[in-house]
Design an enzyme around this catalytic site. Structure first.
Site, short mmCIF file in Angstrom:
data_model
loop_
_atom_site.label_atom_id
_atom_site.label_comp_id
_atom_site.label_asym_id
_atom_site.label_seq_id
_atom_site.Cartn_x
_atom_site.Cartn_y
_atom_site.Cartn_z
N HIS A 1 -42.94 -56.26 -36.42
CA HIS A 1 -42.48 -56.73 -35.15
C HIS A 1 -41.91 -57.93 -35.19
CE1 HIS A 1 -42.05 -56.58 -31.00
NE2 HIS A 1 -43.14 -56.21 -30.33
N ASP B 1 -34.11 -36.21 -34.60
CA ASP B 1 -34.08 -34.90 -35.48
C ASP B 1 -33.73 -35.29 -36.92
OD1 ASP B 1 -33.72 -32.39 -36.49
OD2 ASP B 1 -32.29 -31.91 -34.93
#
Length: 451
Positions: free
Chosen positions: A157, A378
């Site tokens: 992060h 995908d």
């Protein structure tokens, strides 16, 4: 279940071409500097699909394709192949990304239909609750006996917010599918929010979790959300969002339990909610494709800094929703401009920091991933059937994600065990069957399994 996962290989993936033309040292912005050094975990689950080549017989080919496309993608997202030095410089682009391949001798559907936070850790490349985030991205692909896969990511992060990591995930997926067009991000957040000279390495290091904190997943289905909306709008609040409703609910009951533990304490309670700056800065699009922690915390405070002796001293639910909304709106174009040229945002954070360290303020923090198309990532095997996070590394942190069917919200909450038990009890009391969203998802997934 943990004994069913076997590591097969571990390699370092580097950018496929030299990152010439890029700066040797990339300065972090002060917004990056404010983030403690920890990993955010997420796991994408994909069902076997013979028509798309995701079967039990082609794992070697699929794994090689993932590695090559990752290497190609890192050329555009080169900082993820680097490391952090001196808190504000990302260096050594060829440090690389660790890529782990594993096998799980279980069925994918058994895993996702019986979600357990601790069990999910085995599908991540590392335990996100232990150690400093040295590598900026670590990846693990786990192949199930049924042919399905879990793709686990742990990203630092310190260099990336969820917008940034989703941009990377979509770019990697597009490259894996053989495409070359994807959104290009710019690594110049420091030009808008230049690095500052902060004392210490972690400004918010005290937020990091410890062994007393546990992460648990709660589902707010359509009916529960409708009930919460009805309660909130009874106080003349218009059109509360799902994120506002769930965040305020968790905040309210966190405060109630804190008061029940120490009725004589004089404390203030705060909610910190991550706010994406990209859509808020004028002119539109200025920060749209900026990589990094392009976010600030919206701060909301409850008027409860007096001695209380009963639960109903906590503010009304609708008032808390309203305060959260106001904290979001406060981070306007003017506010961001003042945070760029001055210390307005830092001054707000310091006002929060001092009473926390003195034990005079308790807080919850929230991050919403609900607006991101996480179910459209995908890699050529179709869309994931589920995305989840797992053990979270910050105290009192809640991550909100769309449920598998999209109608509800999954709240992943990291708190002390008694807080979680109380929260679970309160969620069950919301007027709802509590089963609609999960049952609908289960039927949909089983349907796909038999098709």
């Amino acid at each position: 279940m943990g004994d069913g996962v076997q590591e097969i290989s571990r390699v370092i993936i580097k950018p496929s071409s030299e990152t010439t033309g890029h700066p040797t040292n990339l300065k972090l912005s002060y917004l990056d500097q404010l983030i403690p050094s920890f990993y955010i975990p997420l796991i994408f689950f994909y069902k076997a699909d013979e028509s798309r080549g995701l079967t039990t017989s082609n794992h070697v080919q699929l794994c090689q394709q993932l590695k090559q496309s990752l290497s190609n993608t890192l050329t555009s997202f080169y900082p993820l192949a680097g490391r952090i030095e001196e808190n504000f410089v990302v260096d050594s682009w060829n440090f690389g990304v660790e890529f782990i391949e594993a096998r799980a001798h279980v069925q994918l559907m058994d895993v996702i239909q019986g979600p357990d936070t601790e069990d999910f850790k085995q599908y991540l490349p590392l335990d996100p609750t232990t150690g400093e985030a040295r590598r900026l991205l670590v990846v693990k692909i786990t192949f199930f006996d049924c042919g399905g896969v879990a793709l686990g990511l742990c990203f630092s992060h310190k260099v990336a917010d969820f917008t940034s990591i989703m941009a990377f995930a979509n770019a990697w997926a597009a490259t894996c599918r053989g495409e070359t067009e994807f959104s290009r991000f710019i690594f110049n957040l420091d030009s808008y929010f230049p690095a500052r000279d902060f004392p210490g390495s972690d400004f918010w290091g005290f937020l990091l979790s410890d062994e007393n904190y546990v992460t648990k997943r709660f589902v707010f289905d359509e009916e529960k959300l409708a009930a919460l909306k009805q309660e909130a709008t009874s106080s003349s609040l218009k059109d509360p969002t799902r994120v506002e409703l769930v965040s305020a609910f968790i905040w309210k009951h966190f405060m109630e339990l804190a008061k029940s533990k120490n009725q004589e304490a004089r404390k203030t309670f705060a909610a910190m909610h991550a706010v994406n700056l990209r859509a808020r800065k004028f002119p539109p699009g200025l920060l749209e494709n900026v990589f990094g922690n392009c976010l600030m915390s919206g701060l909301a405070f409850s008027d409860t800094n007096v001695t209380c002796d009963q639960y109903n001293s906590v503010e009304e639910y609708g008032d808390l929703v309203r305060k959260l909304r106001s904290s979001f709106k406060r981070i306007s174009d003017d506010y961001i401009a003042e945070a760029q040229s001055g210390d307005r945002y830092l001054n707000d954070l310091y006002k929060l920091l001092s009473p926390v360290l003195k034990g005079e303020l308790e807080y919850c923090s929230f991050s919403s991933w609900c607006r991101f198309p996480v179910y459209e990532v995908d890699y050529g095997w179709g869309n994931p059937i589920w995305l989840c996070t797992t053990a979270l590394p910050l105290k009192n942190l809640t991550v909100l994600v769309n449920s598998r069917c999209g109608e509800g919200i999954e709240a992943w909450v990291n708190m002390q065990q008694d807080n979680l038990e109380m929260l679970e009890t309160q969620i069950k009391l919301i007027p709802s069957t509590g089963l609609k969203d999960l049952d609908a998802c289960g039927k949909r997934l089983q349907g796909k399994s038999s098709s």
